[in-house]
Design an enzyme around this catalytic site. Sequence first.
Site, PDB file in Angstrom:
ATOM      1  N   TYR A  65       0.950  -1.159  -0.086  1.00 16.53           N
ATOM      2  CA  TYR A  65      -0.080   0.039   0.110  1.00 16.53           C
ATOM      3  C   TYR A  65       1.005   1.484   0.053  1.00 16.53           C
ATOM      4  O   TYR A  65       1.461   1.646   1.165  1.00 16.53           O
ATOM      5  CB  TYR A  65      -1.069  -0.011   1.102  1.00 16.53           C
ATOM      6  CG  TYR A  65      -2.043  -1.215   1.234  1.00 16.53           C
ATOM      7  CD1 TYR A  65      -2.216  -1.870  -0.007  1.00 16.53           C
ATOM      8  CD2 TYR A  65      -2.465  -1.579   2.470  1.00 16.53           C
ATOM      9  CE1 TYR A  65      -3.032  -2.862   0.287  1.00 16.53           C
ATOM     10  CE2 TYR A  65      -3.397  -2.424   2.656  1.00 16.53           C
ATOM     11  CZ  TYR A  65      -3.945  -3.113   1.298  1.00 16.53           C
ATOM     12  OH  TYR A  65      -4.643  -4.086   1.446  1.00 16.53           O
ATOM     13  N   PHE A 211     -13.894  -5.112   0.019  1.00 13.97           N
ATOM     14  CA  PHE A 211     -14.853  -4.623  -0.585  1.00 13.97           C
ATOM     15  C   PHE A 211     -16.264  -5.169  -0.222  1.00 13.97           C
ATOM     16  O   PHE A 211     -16.988  -5.802  -0.730  1.00 13.97           O
ATOM     17  CB  PHE A 211     -14.908  -5.301  -2.186  1.00 13.97           C
ATOM     18  CG  PHE A 211     -15.273  -4.339  -3.266  1.00 13.97           C
ATOM     19  CD1 PHE A 211     -15.794  -3.284  -3.370  1.00 13.97           C
ATOM     20  CD2 PHE A 211     -15.465  -5.109  -4.604  1.00 13.97           C
ATOM     21  CE1 PHE A 211     -16.311  -2.492  -3.994  1.00 13.97           C
ATOM     22  CE2 PHE A 211     -16.062  -4.325  -5.652  1.00 13.97           C
ATOM     23  CZ  PHE A 211     -16.444  -3.106  -5.455  1.00 13.97           C
ATOM     24  N   PRO A 212     -16.578  -4.573   1.031  1.00 15.29           N
ATOM     25  CA  PRO A 212     -17.736  -4.939   1.778  1.00 15.29           C
ATOM     26  C   PRO A 212     -19.074  -4.691   1.209  1.00 15.29           C
ATOM     27  O   PRO A 212     -20.145  -5.040   1.697  1.00 15.29           O
ATOM     28  CB  PRO A 212     -17.429  -4.378   3.182  1.00 15.29           C
ATOM     29  CG  PRO A 212     -16.736  -3.197   3.016  1.00 15.29           C
ATOM     30  CD  PRO A 212     -15.829  -3.379   1.621  1.00 15.29           C
ATOM     31  N   GLY A 214     -19.701  -4.703  -2.300  1.00 21.85           N
ATOM     32  CA  GLY A 214     -19.630  -5.333  -3.657  1.00 21.85           C
ATOM     33  C   GLY A 214     -19.955  -4.196  -4.626  1.00 21.85           C
ATOM     34  O   GLY A 214     -19.495  -3.126  -4.651  1.00 21.85           O
ATOM     35  N   GLY A 215     -20.532  -4.336  -5.654  1.00 20.11           N
ATOM     36  CA  GLY A 215     -20.605  -3.446  -6.808  1.00 20.11           C
ATOM     37  C   GLY A 215     -20.970  -3.906  -7.954  1.00 20.11           C
ATOM     38  O   GLY A 215     -20.849  -5.220  -8.469  1.00 20.11           O
TER      39      GLY A 215
END
Length: 288
Positions: A65, A211-212, A214-215
């Site tokens: 990161y 990614f809690p 989603g999408g």
Amino acid sequence: MKTSSGFKSTYLLGGDLEINRMGYGAMRITGPQIWGMPENPQHSIDVLQRAVELGVNFIDTADQYGPFTSEQLIAEALHPYQEHIVVGTKGGLVRFGPWADINNDASPQHLQDALDGSLRRLKLEQIALYQLHRIDPKVPAEISFDFLAKAQQQGKIRHLGLSEVSVDDIKLAQQHFKVASVQNRYSVLDRQWKPVLEYCKSQGIAFIPWFPIGGGMVQLEGQLKDIANRKQVTMHQLALAWLLHHADNILLIPGTSSVAHLEENIKAAGIALTAEDMKELDGLTKAQ
């Protein structure tokens, strides 16, 4: 201990580190596109310090990161660490540029350099949770696992975890060391890795979803927003609350570079969901 919202608020990571299940993911405190230092590092330091003030005692990061800048900022903000603070980091990926310009490298030499670098940047003698960021298709998994097991025996690592793995991967790793955590993509709208979650629950392994929300599923996102509006919370808060209610071994690490957004995320732990709410939310993925 159950909260007033109906879920257990803490988890024993590795069987001996009690942490609050609402943690913090430190990917977003770096520069734009997860690359370099942020324009104003003090803003990132403020977010980290505020997270701890709000009760967060589990912080998730990784050497790539930035690379490296997230770990550096965590140490600047929080070292010397309060006794109850648990910092988990990851190694096994190499970042060459913004966003997805990364490669696998889980060779023993790279993991040695990555682990020693994380210890140095975080100003720690032992990392409480060290996760293999990815199994490297170029390196037999057993070789990576053996290195990590030896590093744990040397005292550099307290607990070991994995990221982006299958049930079979976890079972193979368990032949080399006790797996304390698994970090896979998972959300109310994306439950591809539910078999991994269930296996972790049966084994006393923490499951850390990234990614809690989603999408990409517009219809389901619309339904989720409708439920959130009815509950008078944000869609993001509702997705986080669902995860906390969904399984007691789930640890949340929502990330943000904003104090206001951080405070909004933390409030998700106070959202009560009824059995009817959970049934409605559980049914969202049936349309996939």
